[in-house]
Design an enzyme around this catalytic site. Structure first.
Site, mmCIF file in Angstrom:
data_model
loop_
_atom_site.group_PDB
_atom_site.id
_atom_site.type_symbol
_atom_site.label_atom_id
_atom_site.label_comp_id
_atom_site.label_asym_id
_atom_site.label_seq_id
_atom_site.Cartn_x
_atom_site.Cartn_y
_atom_site.Cartn_z
ATOM 1 N N SER A 76 27.232 38.474 -46.691
ATOM 2 C CA SER A 76 27.388 39.914 -46.466
ATOM 3 C C SER A 76 26.460 40.694 -47.378
ATOM 4 O O SER A 76 25.277 40.767 -47.119
ATOM 5 C CB SER A 76 28.826 40.410 -46.580
ATOM 6 O OG SER A 76 28.883 41.732 -46.075
ATOM 7 N N HIS A 81 25.290 51.070 -57.704
ATOM 8 C CA HIS A 81 24.812 52.438 -57.885
ATOM 9 C C HIS A 81 25.079 52.779 -59.347
ATOM 10 O O HIS A 81 26.227 52.675 -59.793
ATOM 11 C CB HIS A 81 25.554 53.416 -56.978
ATOM 12 C CG HIS A 81 25.506 53.026 -55.539
ATOM 13 N ND1 HIS A 81 24.417 53.277 -54.734
ATOM 14 C CD2 HIS A 81 26.400 52.383 -54.771
ATOM 15 C CE1 HIS A 81 24.655 52.815 -53.513
ATOM 16 N NE2 HIS A 81 25.856 52.260 -53.519
ATOM 17 N N CYS A 96 32.064 36.977 -46.726
ATOM 18 C CA CYS A 96 32.834 36.632 -45.532
ATOM 19 C C CYS A 96 33.649 35.351 -45.727
ATOM 20 O O CYS A 96 34.474 35.025 -44.885
ATOM 21 C CB CYS A 96 31.916 36.514 -44.320
ATOM 22 S SG CYS A 96 30.678 35.215 -44.469
#
Length: 128
Positions: A76, A81, A96
């Site tokens: 995935s 950030h 996943c």
């Protein structure tokens, strides 16, 4: 994988797990360092035995901003950030396949100088 969520008729198909990690009290200089963030991603990838697809993408914002990073995984994604002006970073790992949770507090203290680490682990899935 099917797992019961209560009565025998309430089943969920597990499609993976996700970690939402909020870290604060971080070193502003480390939050602005592409080399530091790339090393953090590399350690997570190795520890969690993840498979990278393509090249990581990084966007460095002008001062006083931080960096946004994204690595596409066969499992995935891995993203961060950073907000150096607040000593804060938001890390997200979605896989996943089920796997053990890394020691996020120690990892983020080592790479980012984090003083506080809040980890939320979510099981992802759909009704089967």
């Amino acid at each position: 994988m099917l797992e019961s969520r209560g009565s025998g008729e309430d089943w969920t198909l597990t499609t993976g797990q996700e970690w939402l990690v909020d870290v604060s009290g971080c070193s502003p200089e480390q939050l602005k360092s592409l080399a530091v963030l790339a090393a953090l991603f590399e350690e997570l990838i190795v520890q969690m035995e993840l498979k990278v697809v393509g090249q990581p993408q990084w966007h460095v914002f002008p001062e006083p901003g931080g960096i946004t990073g994204l690595t596409l995984l066969a499992e995935s994604h891995l993203s961060i950030h950073t907000f150096p002006e607040h000593g804060f970073a938001a890390l997200n790992v979605y896989c996943c396949r089920m796997r053990a949770s890394p020691d996020f507090p120690a990892l983020l203290a080592r790479h980012l100088g984090a003083q506080s680490c809040h980890v939320r682990e979510l099981a992802r899935g759909v009704k089967a």
